[in-house]
Design an enzyme around this catalytic site. Structure first.
Site, PDB file in Angstrom:
ATOM      1  N   TYR A 109      43.171  27.156  50.297  1.00 25.28           N
ATOM      2  CA  TYR A 109      42.366  26.717  49.154  1.00 25.28           C
ATOM      3  C   TYR A 109      42.207  25.202  49.190  1.00 25.28           C
ATOM      4  O   TYR A 109      41.097  24.666  49.071  1.00 25.28           O
ATOM      5  CB  TYR A 109      43.066  27.177  47.882  1.00 25.28           C
ATOM      6  CG  TYR A 109      42.381  26.853  46.574  1.00 25.28           C
ATOM      7  CD1 TYR A 109      41.724  27.848  45.856  1.00 25.28           C
ATOM      8  CD2 TYR A 109      42.435  25.588  46.019  1.00 25.28           C
ATOM      9  CE1 TYR A 109      41.131  27.576  44.631  1.00 25.28           C
ATOM     10  CE2 TYR A 109      41.842  25.304  44.809  1.00 25.28           C
ATOM     11  CZ  TYR A 109      41.193  26.303  44.115  1.00 25.28           C
ATOM     12  OH  TYR A 109      40.606  26.013  42.904  1.00 25.28           O
ATOM     13  N   ASP A 125      40.181  29.378  35.443  1.00 27.84           N
ATOM     14  CA  ASP A 125      41.075  30.402  34.900  1.00 27.84           C
ATOM     15  C   ASP A 125      41.562  30.032  33.506  1.00 27.84           C
ATOM     16  O   ASP A 125      41.556  30.854  32.580  1.00 27.84           O
ATOM     17  CB  ASP A 125      42.274  30.584  35.822  1.00 27.84           C
ATOM     18  CG  ASP A 125      41.886  30.954  37.238  1.00 27.84           C
ATOM     19  OD1 ASP A 125      40.713  31.326  37.450  1.00 27.84           O
ATOM     20  OD2 ASP A 125      42.748  30.872  38.129  1.00 27.84           O
ATOM     21  N   GLY A 144      49.343  38.806  41.340  1.00 24.81           N
ATOM     22  CA  GLY A 144      48.878  38.758  42.716  1.00 24.81           C
ATOM     23  C   GLY A 144      47.531  39.408  42.944  1.00 24.81           C
ATOM     24  O   GLY A 144      47.081  39.529  44.075  1.00 24.81           O
ATOM     25  N   SER A 168      46.998  35.960  36.371  1.00 23.03           N
ATOM     26  CA  SER A 168      48.245  36.193  35.654  1.00 23.03           C
ATOM     27  C   SER A 168      48.951  34.880  35.352  1.00 23.03           C
ATOM     28  O   SER A 168      49.597  34.737  34.304  1.00 23.03           O
ATOM     29  CB  SER A 168      49.159  37.115  36.469  1.00 23.03           C
ATOM     30  OG  SER A 168      49.449  36.562  37.744  1.00 23.03           O
ATOM     31  N   SER A 174      61.635  37.471  31.493  1.00 24.51           N
ATOM     32  CA  SER A 174      60.422  38.266  31.630  1.00 24.51           C
ATOM     33  C   SER A 174      60.777  39.713  31.910  1.00 24.51           C
ATOM     34  O   SER A 174      61.825  40.004  32.516  1.00 24.51           O
ATOM     35  CB  SER A 174      59.555  37.711  32.769  1.00 24.51           C
ATOM     36  OG  SER A 174      58.496  38.587  33.078  1.00 24.51           O
ATOM     37  N   GLU A 219      50.215  24.219  36.589  1.00 30.42           N
ATOM     38  CA  GLU A 219      49.968  24.976  37.827  1.00 30.42           C
ATOM     39  C   GLU A 219      49.848  24.057  39.033  1.00 30.42           C
ATOM     40  O   GLU A 219      50.421  24.316  40.095  1.00 30.42           O
ATOM     41  CB  GLU A 219      48.706  25.827  37.676  1.00 30.42           C
ATOM     42  CG  GLU A 219      48.851  26.913  36.607  1.00 30.42           C
ATOM     43  CD  GLU A 219      47.934  28.084  36.845  1.00 30.42           C
ATOM     44  OE1 GLU A 219      47.746  28.472  38.019  1.00 30.42           O
ATOM     45  OE2 GLU A 219      47.402  28.618  35.856  1.00 30.42           O
ATOM     46  N   GLY A 276      44.622  38.241  41.761  1.00 33.52           N
ATOM     47  CA  GLY A 276      43.512  37.310  41.602  1.00 33.52           C
ATOM     48  C   GLY A 276      42.868  37.396  40.231  1.00 33.52           C
ATOM     49  O   GLY A 276      41.713  37.031  40.056  1.00 33.52           O
ATOM     50  N   ASP A 312      34.106  25.636  40.657  1.00 32.35           N
ATOM     51  CA  ASP A 312      34.689  24.850  39.562  1.00 32.35           C
ATOM     52  C   ASP A 312      35.131  23.474  40.029  1.00 32.35           C
ATOM     53  O   ASP A 312      34.842  22.464  39.379  1.00 32.35           O
ATOM     54  CB  ASP A 312      35.832  25.603  38.868  1.00 32.35           C
ATOM     55  CG  ASP A 312      36.914  26.112  39.803  1.00 32.35           C
ATOM     56  OD1 ASP A 312      36.746  26.031  41.038  1.00 32.35           O
ATOM     57  OD2 ASP A 312      37.947  26.597  39.291  1.00 32.35           O
TER      58      ASP A 312
END
Length: 420
Positions: free
Chosen positions: A252, A195, A140, A145, A84, A183, A142, A53
């Site tokens: 990453y 995502d 967690g 979430s 939450s 993010e 992948g 991407d």
């Protein structure tokens, strides 16, 4: 019964009606009034096209039936209050006024970051809000979430502040931009957009062929491809290895920078240009060799080889699945994982073991999915074989002393929408 008396945990999606009631109840219990509405957004699994991407490449996600639900009401000030069901239900409070990048710590950075990003984009009418979250998207694993949280928040804010973007595909791209910025800039997690596009744009029984070239508009960048597993007698098994999944530890970003450096050396704006040139050449194998020979660093050669061949695999997978060629689709899954392990070096032992066990127990193909360094694998199996394969993986994990994995069935599902 397994060798260690432990049956693999299978994660079922929340019933929508029950989830709406649960998140609304949490909102009332926390904030003392009913919410303005309830929205939800799905996690995602990427069928193929990993680390493409941010190289302007191709990827092929589906939305999961597992979703994050948000109950939200706007405020007249700039305060954001969040709660939450994941954790101790403590309220996280932030003020959007004078908020700076990385200014929110913890999970609250994701939803608060969406409002901040919309304000930064010029939507000054976006004020604070109260929100409660209930989710069944594994954290967690992948499976995005975080995107489920930011996209559900973006759609809710779009509604309550009458921005008018949620009703069209092109408009949703504006909301995707805000979710991505939340993010990247507020939570400090690198993301290339796959995502958020999946969470906002996928359709039931379809895979989203996402073309990440920046020059494309919303309509040009996405195509819905048929992905009906049942019609071919198949299941898509997802196994969350529960190995730690970290994308904000520099690994990453390091790979992303190396790809950008390689593009500069090759004198192209991104590696998608290189991939297209190789695909169009009379001898793609020779063209790939010449491209890699032009790069000075052995590690850089491996990274570029993965990106170029992975983009080609996405095209091939779409053709194979459309033709009902399950064997070829599985082979492409396997080739993708092997490339991610050897060339992009983003797998960990849990991912490799899970893939190996799935292949040995009848999967047509298996691969890691997501950014890697932990997280989940997917396996293409015959209908009814998902649970036995997942159990075989759990047994092998127990034998090796790994954390117990969790599993779920992936069914191509709807994108973010208002629930109530």
């Amino acid at each position: 019964m397994t060798s260690d008396n432990r049956t693999v945990q299978y994660l079922e999606p929340l019933n929508a009606k029950e989830a709406v009631g649960k998140v609304a109840e949490l909102f009332v219990d926390t904030f003392g009034a009913a919410p303005k509405g309830v929205w939800s957004a799905p996690g995602r699994v990427n069928l193929i096209g990993e680390h493409t991407d941010y190289n302007a490449g191709l990827c092929l996600p589906i939305a999961l039936p597992h979703r994050t639900f948000i109950a939200l009401s706007p405020r007249k000030d700039t305060v954001v209050r969040l709660v939450s069901d994941m954790g101790d239900k403590a309220v996280t409070t932030t003020d959007l006024e004078d908020l700076k990048p990385l200014g929110v710590k913890g999970w609250g950075a994701y939803p608060a970051g969406v409002a901040w990003a919309l304000r930064e984009a010029g939507f000054a009418g976006v004020q604070g809000f109260d929100a409660a979250f209930v989710s069944c998207v594994p954290v967690g694993g992948g499976l995005s979430s975080s995107a489920a949280m930011t996209c559900s928040t973006a759609l809710a804010l779009d509604d309550v502040y009458d921005l008018g973007f949620g009703g069209t595909d092109a408009g949703r791209v504006r909301l995707i931009d805000a979710a991505m910025r939340a993010e990247n800039d507020m939570a400090g997690a690198s993301t290339g957009g796959l995502d958020q596009n999946a969470s906002m744009r996928c359709q039931a029984n379809r895979a989203l062929l996402l073309d990440c070239r920046p020059e494309l508009d919303a309509v040009q960048s996405a195509k819905q491809e048929p992905f009906n597993l049942g019609a071919l007698g198949l299941e898509l098994l997802v196994v969350d290895t529960q190995a730690p999944h970290q994308l904000n530890d520099g690994q990453y970003a390091e790979r992303r920078k190396m790809c950008e450096d390689a593009a500069r050396i090759l004198k192209v704006k991104n590696l998608r240009v290189t991939a297209d040139e190789i695909a169009a050449s009379p001898d793609p194998f020779q063209a790939l060799k010449e491209t890699l020979d032009a790069l000075p660093d052995p590690t850089m050669k491996k990274r570029v080889r993965h990106v170029v061949t992975e983009i080609a695999r996405v095209r091939s997978f779409v053709r194979a699945f459309a033709a009902g060629d399950v064997t070829e689709a599985g082979r492409l899954f396997n080739a993708s994982h092997d490339s991610l392990a050897a060339d992009y070096e983003v797998t960990v032992p849990e991912l490799d073991v899970a893939v190996d066990v799935a292949r040995k127990h009848g999967a047509y193909g298996a691969r890691m999915t997501g950014g890697g360094f932990g997280g989940s694998i997917i396996a293409l199996v015959d209908k009814g074989q998902g649970r036995p394969v997942a159990q075989a993986i759990a047994d092998q994990f127990a034998h090796r002393g790994f954390h117990a994995p969790r599993a779920l069935a992936a069914v191509a599902s709807d994108s973010a929408h208002k629930e109530a």
